[in-house]
Design a protein around this motif. Structure first.
Motif, PDB file in Angstrom:
ATOM      1  N   LEU A  39      -8.677  -2.009  -2.117  1.00  0.00           N
ATOM      2  CA  LEU A  39      -8.531  -2.265  -0.689  1.00  0.00           C
ATOM      3  C   LEU A  39      -9.851  -2.781  -0.131  1.00  0.00           C
ATOM      4  O   LEU A  39     -10.929  -2.370  -0.562  1.00  0.00           O
ATOM      5  CB  LEU A  39      -8.146  -0.982   0.043  1.00  0.00           C
ATOM      6  CG  LEU A  39      -6.820  -0.332  -0.353  1.00  0.00           C
ATOM      7  CD1 LEU A  39      -6.648   0.985   0.386  1.00  0.00           C
ATOM      8  CD2 LEU A  39      -5.654  -1.247  -0.065  1.00  0.00           C
ATOM      9  N   GLN A  74      -8.779   1.263   8.131  1.00  0.00           N
ATOM     10  CA  GLN A  74      -7.466   1.384   8.769  1.00  0.00           C
ATOM     11  C   GLN A  74      -6.732   2.606   8.227  1.00  0.00           C
ATOM     12  O   GLN A  74      -6.146   3.379   8.987  1.00  0.00           O
ATOM     13  CB  GLN A  74      -6.645   0.120   8.512  1.00  0.00           C
ATOM     14  CG  GLN A  74      -5.308   0.111   9.186  1.00  0.00           C
ATOM     15  CD  GLN A  74      -4.553  -1.184   8.913  1.00  0.00           C
ATOM     16  OE1 GLN A  74      -5.122  -2.167   8.454  1.00  0.00           O
ATOM     17  NE2 GLN A  74      -3.281  -1.180   9.191  1.00  0.00           N
ATOM     18  N   LYS A  75      -6.807   2.823   6.924  1.00  0.00           N
ATOM     19  CA  LYS A  75      -6.170   3.988   6.313  1.00  0.00           C
ATOM     20  C   LYS A  75      -6.805   5.283   6.824  1.00  0.00           C
ATOM     21  O   LYS A  75      -6.111   6.250   7.126  1.00  0.00           O
ATOM     22  CB  LYS A  75      -6.294   3.884   4.793  1.00  0.00           C
ATOM     23  CG  LYS A  75      -5.540   4.924   4.033  1.00  0.00           C
ATOM     24  CD  LYS A  75      -5.651   4.667   2.543  1.00  0.00           C
ATOM     25  CE  LYS A  75      -4.950   5.753   1.761  1.00  0.00           C
ATOM     26  NZ  LYS A  75      -5.059   5.547   0.323  1.00  0.00           N
ATOM     27  N   GLN A 125     -11.975  -3.070   5.576  1.00  0.00           N
ATOM     28  CA  GLN A 125     -11.147  -2.994   6.788  1.00  0.00           C
ATOM     29  C   GLN A 125      -9.868  -2.214   6.495  1.00  0.00           C
ATOM     30  O   GLN A 125      -9.433  -1.401   7.312  1.00  0.00           O
ATOM     31  CB  GLN A 125     -10.803  -4.398   7.294  1.00  0.00           C
ATOM     32  CG  GLN A 125     -11.896  -5.076   8.093  1.00  0.00           C
ATOM     33  CD  GLN A 125     -12.278  -4.332   9.360  1.00  0.00           C
ATOM     34  OE1 GLN A 125     -13.316  -3.683   9.394  1.00  0.00           O
ATOM     35  NE2 GLN A 125     -11.492  -4.417  10.379  1.00  0.00           N
ATOM     36  N   GLN A 126      -9.259  -2.442   5.338  1.00  0.00           N
ATOM     37  CA  GLN A 126      -8.041  -1.726   4.983  1.00  0.00           C
ATOM     38  C   GLN A 126      -8.332  -0.242   4.751  1.00  0.00           C
ATOM     39  O   GLN A 126      -7.533   0.617   5.137  1.00  0.00           O
ATOM     40  CB  GLN A 126      -7.416  -2.341   3.731  1.00  0.00           C
ATOM     41  CG  GLN A 126      -6.832  -3.713   3.961  1.00  0.00           C
ATOM     42  CD  GLN A 126      -6.456  -4.413   2.676  1.00  0.00           C
ATOM     43  OE1 GLN A 126      -7.058  -4.188   1.628  1.00  0.00           O
ATOM     44  NE2 GLN A 126      -5.450  -5.276   2.747  1.00  0.00           N
ATOM     45  N   SER A 183      -0.048   0.095  14.872  1.00  0.00           N
ATOM     46  CA  SER A 183      -0.524  -0.991  14.019  1.00  0.00           C
ATOM     47  C   SER A 183       0.314  -2.234  14.257  1.00  0.00           C
ATOM     48  O   SER A 183       1.433  -2.161  14.747  1.00  0.00           O
ATOM     49  CB  SER A 183      -0.411  -0.607  12.540  1.00  0.00           C
ATOM     50  OG  SER A 183      -1.316   0.406  12.229  1.00  0.00           O
TER      51      SER A 183
END
Length: 84
Positions: free
Chosen positions: A21, A28-29, A24-25, A83
């Motif tokens: 990932l 986000q998680k 940013q991912q 989201s």
């Protein structure tokens, strides 16, 4: 004398595959958890300075995510509530 073709280099077993990932991912998680995350937790997770953590949260907002900010005893909590 042995040549490099005669010797076998043994390497330790590989580490488990790391998730692929982007930062940013991963952020986000982290912010999508029910409890969200504080700036200190984001700093520890990514090795960022506080201003970098806030900038990354800002980028999520610009990407269309709704990030909620609330105060707690630990500091300000950030959490993604919607989201894209």
């Amino acid at each position: 004398m042995t040549t490099s073709s005669d010797t076998e280099i043994k390497t330790p077993p590989g580490k488990p595959a790391r998730n692929n990932l982007t930062r940013q991912q991963q952020l986000q998680k982290l912010l999508s958890r029910k409890t969200g995350a504080t700036i200190a937790q984001i700093q520890k997770a990514f090795g960022w300075q506080p201003h970098s953590a806030r900038a990354a949260i800002s980028m999520l907002r610009k990407a269309g995510h709704t990030v909620e900010r609330s105060g707690s005893g630990k500091g300000t909590l950030y959490r993604i509530v919607k989201s894209v």
